[in-house]
Design a protein around this motif. Structure first.
Motif, PDB file in Angstrom:
ATOM      1  N   ILE A  80     -67.233   5.142  14.214  1.00  0.00           N
ATOM      2  CA  ILE A  80     -66.536   4.086  14.939  1.00  0.00           C
ATOM      3  C   ILE A  80     -67.191   3.929  16.307  1.00  0.00           C
ATOM      4  O   ILE A  80     -67.199   4.875  17.100  1.00  0.00           O
ATOM      5  CB  ILE A  80     -65.036   4.431  15.112  1.00  0.00           C
ATOM      6  CG1 ILE A  80     -64.381   4.772  13.774  1.00  0.00           C
ATOM      7  CG2 ILE A  80     -64.310   3.324  15.854  1.00  0.00           C
ATOM      8  CD1 ILE A  80     -64.416   3.689  12.728  1.00  0.00           C
ATOM      9  N   SER A  82     -66.888   2.800  19.755  1.00  0.00           N
ATOM     10  CA  SER A  82     -65.850   2.479  20.730  1.00  0.00           C
ATOM     11  C   SER A  82     -66.534   2.131  22.040  1.00  0.00           C
ATOM     12  O   SER A  82     -67.538   1.414  22.040  1.00  0.00           O
ATOM     13  CB  SER A  82     -64.895   3.665  20.880  1.00  0.00           C
ATOM     14  OG  SER A  82     -63.830   3.355  21.752  1.00  0.00           O
ATOM     15  N   GLU A 104     -59.699   3.638  17.803  1.00  0.00           N
ATOM     16  CA  GLU A 104     -59.921   5.090  17.837  1.00  0.00           C
ATOM     17  C   GLU A 104     -58.764   5.831  17.174  1.00  0.00           C
ATOM     18  O   GLU A 104     -58.977   6.790  16.427  1.00  0.00           O
ATOM     19  CB  GLU A 104     -60.107   5.578  19.273  1.00  0.00           C
ATOM     20  CG  GLU A 104     -61.460   5.269  19.854  1.00  0.00           C
ATOM     21  CD  GLU A 104     -61.734   6.050  21.139  1.00  0.00           C
ATOM     22  OE1 GLU A 104     -61.034   7.050  21.410  1.00  0.00           O
ATOM     23  OE2 GLU A 104     -62.675   5.655  21.865  1.00  0.00           O
ATOM     24  N   THR A 119     -65.144  11.978  10.741  1.00  0.00           N
ATOM     25  CA  THR A 119     -65.070  10.819  11.633  1.00  0.00           C
ATOM     26  C   THR A 119     -65.794  11.103  12.935  1.00  0.00           C
ATOM     27  O   THR A 119     -65.565  12.130  13.573  1.00  0.00           O
ATOM     28  CB  THR A 119     -63.599  10.448  11.922  1.00  0.00           C
ATOM     29  OG1 THR A 119     -62.926  10.229  10.676  1.00  0.00           O
ATOM     30  CG2 THR A 119     -63.502   9.208  12.773  1.00  0.00           C
ATOM     31  N   ILE A 121     -66.415   9.219  16.538  1.00  0.00           N
ATOM     32  CA  ILE A 121     -66.134   8.124  17.472  1.00  0.00           C
ATOM     33  C   ILE A 121     -67.208   8.171  18.543  1.00  0.00           C
ATOM     34  O   ILE A 121     -67.411   9.203  19.175  1.00  0.00           O
ATOM     35  CB  ILE A 121     -64.732   8.262  18.094  1.00  0.00           C
ATOM     36  CG1 ILE A 121     -63.657   8.117  17.000  1.00  0.00           C
ATOM     37  CG2 ILE A 121     -64.536   7.250  19.213  1.00  0.00           C
ATOM     38  CD1 ILE A 121     -62.252   8.406  17.471  1.00  0.00           C
ATOM     39  N   THR A 164     -62.108  14.700  13.680  1.00  0.00           N
ATOM     40  CA  THR A 164     -62.714  13.616  14.442  1.00  0.00           C
ATOM     41  C   THR A 164     -63.482  14.214  15.597  1.00  0.00           C
ATOM     42  O   THR A 164     -62.966  15.068  16.319  1.00  0.00           O
ATOM     43  CB  THR A 164     -61.621  12.654  14.994  1.00  0.00           C
ATOM     44  OG1 THR A 164     -60.905  12.124  13.899  1.00  0.00           O
ATOM     45  CG2 THR A 164     -62.234  11.539  15.801  1.00  0.00           C
TER      46      THR A 164
END
Length: 168
Positions: A80, A82, A104, A119, A121, A164
Motif C-alpha cells: 500500500i 501511503s 492504511e 502487508t 505500507i 503489517t
C-alpha cells in the motif's frame, strides 16, 4: 490491462483471469489516488472532502477486497503506497491525509482477516510526479524509481505473514 481500480466488475474479471492464467497472486500494489487540491475544513468544502475521501479509499478498497483471498492462498503481499503526511500533516490536505489513514487501516485489518497475507505500507516523502512537476514542487522531490527500488529490495526478503510493516 487498462481499467478502473474502483470498478468491482472489472476487478472480478481480472481476478478470474489471474486465477485462470497464473493460479496465484504474489503481489498487489495499490498506489492510486486522485489529484490533490488544497481544501479547508469548512462548510462549503465538506462535500468535496467527502467525495475525495470516498474516491481515494475506493481505489484501494476495491482491489484489496477482490484480491485478498488470492493473496492469502499464495501467502502473497499487499503493498500500500501511503504518504509521510499521515505522520506530518499538511494544513491544506485534510482530505488526502484522511484517505491515506483510512487506506492504511484497511490494510492493517486485511492482515488480521487474511492471516497468510503480508502487508507493507510505504510512506514516501514527496515524489517527483505529474502532481509535483513544477519549479517549486520539484524541490526536495524524490525519484519514483528510487522508491520502487527500495520497495523491491525490501520485498526480496519475505515479510511476516499476518503482519503489517511500515517502510518510511
Amino acid at each position: 490491462l487498462v481499467g478502473d481500480a474502483a470498478d468491482p466488475e472489472a476487478l472480478r474479471r481480472l481476478g478470474e483471469r489471474v486465477s485462470r492464467e497464473y493460479g496465484r497472486l504474489d503481489f498487489l500494489i495499490c498506489n492510486a489516488c486522485p489529484p490533490i487540491l488544497p481544501l479547508r475544513l469548512e462548510p462549503n468544502a465538506a462535500r468535496r472532502i467527502l467525495e475525495y475521501i470516498n474516491l481515494a479509499v475506493s481505489l484501494t478498497l476495491a482491489p484489496l477486497s477482490e484480491f485478498l483471498e488470492l493473496l492469502n492462498r499464495s501467502g502473497g503481499c499487499a503493498v500500500i503506497i501511503s504518504s509521510a503526511v499521515v505522520e506530518h500533516p499538511v494544513r491544506e490536505w485534510p482530505h488526502y491525509i484522511a484517505a491515506k489513514q483510512a487506506v492504511e487501516m484497511l490494510a492493517r485489518v486485511a492482515s488480521l482477516q487474511y492471516p497468510r497475507v503480508r502487508t507493507l505500507i510505504v510512506r514516501p516523502q514527496k515524489l517527483l510526479t505529474t502532481m509535483t512537476n513544477t519549479p517549486m514542487g520539484r524541490l526536495g522531490a524524490a525519484s519514483p524509481g528510487l522508491l520502487a527500488n527500495r520497495i523491491a529490495a525490501r520485498l526480496e526478503d519475505p515479510l511476516e505473514p499476518g503482519k503489517t510493516e511500515i517502510l518510511g
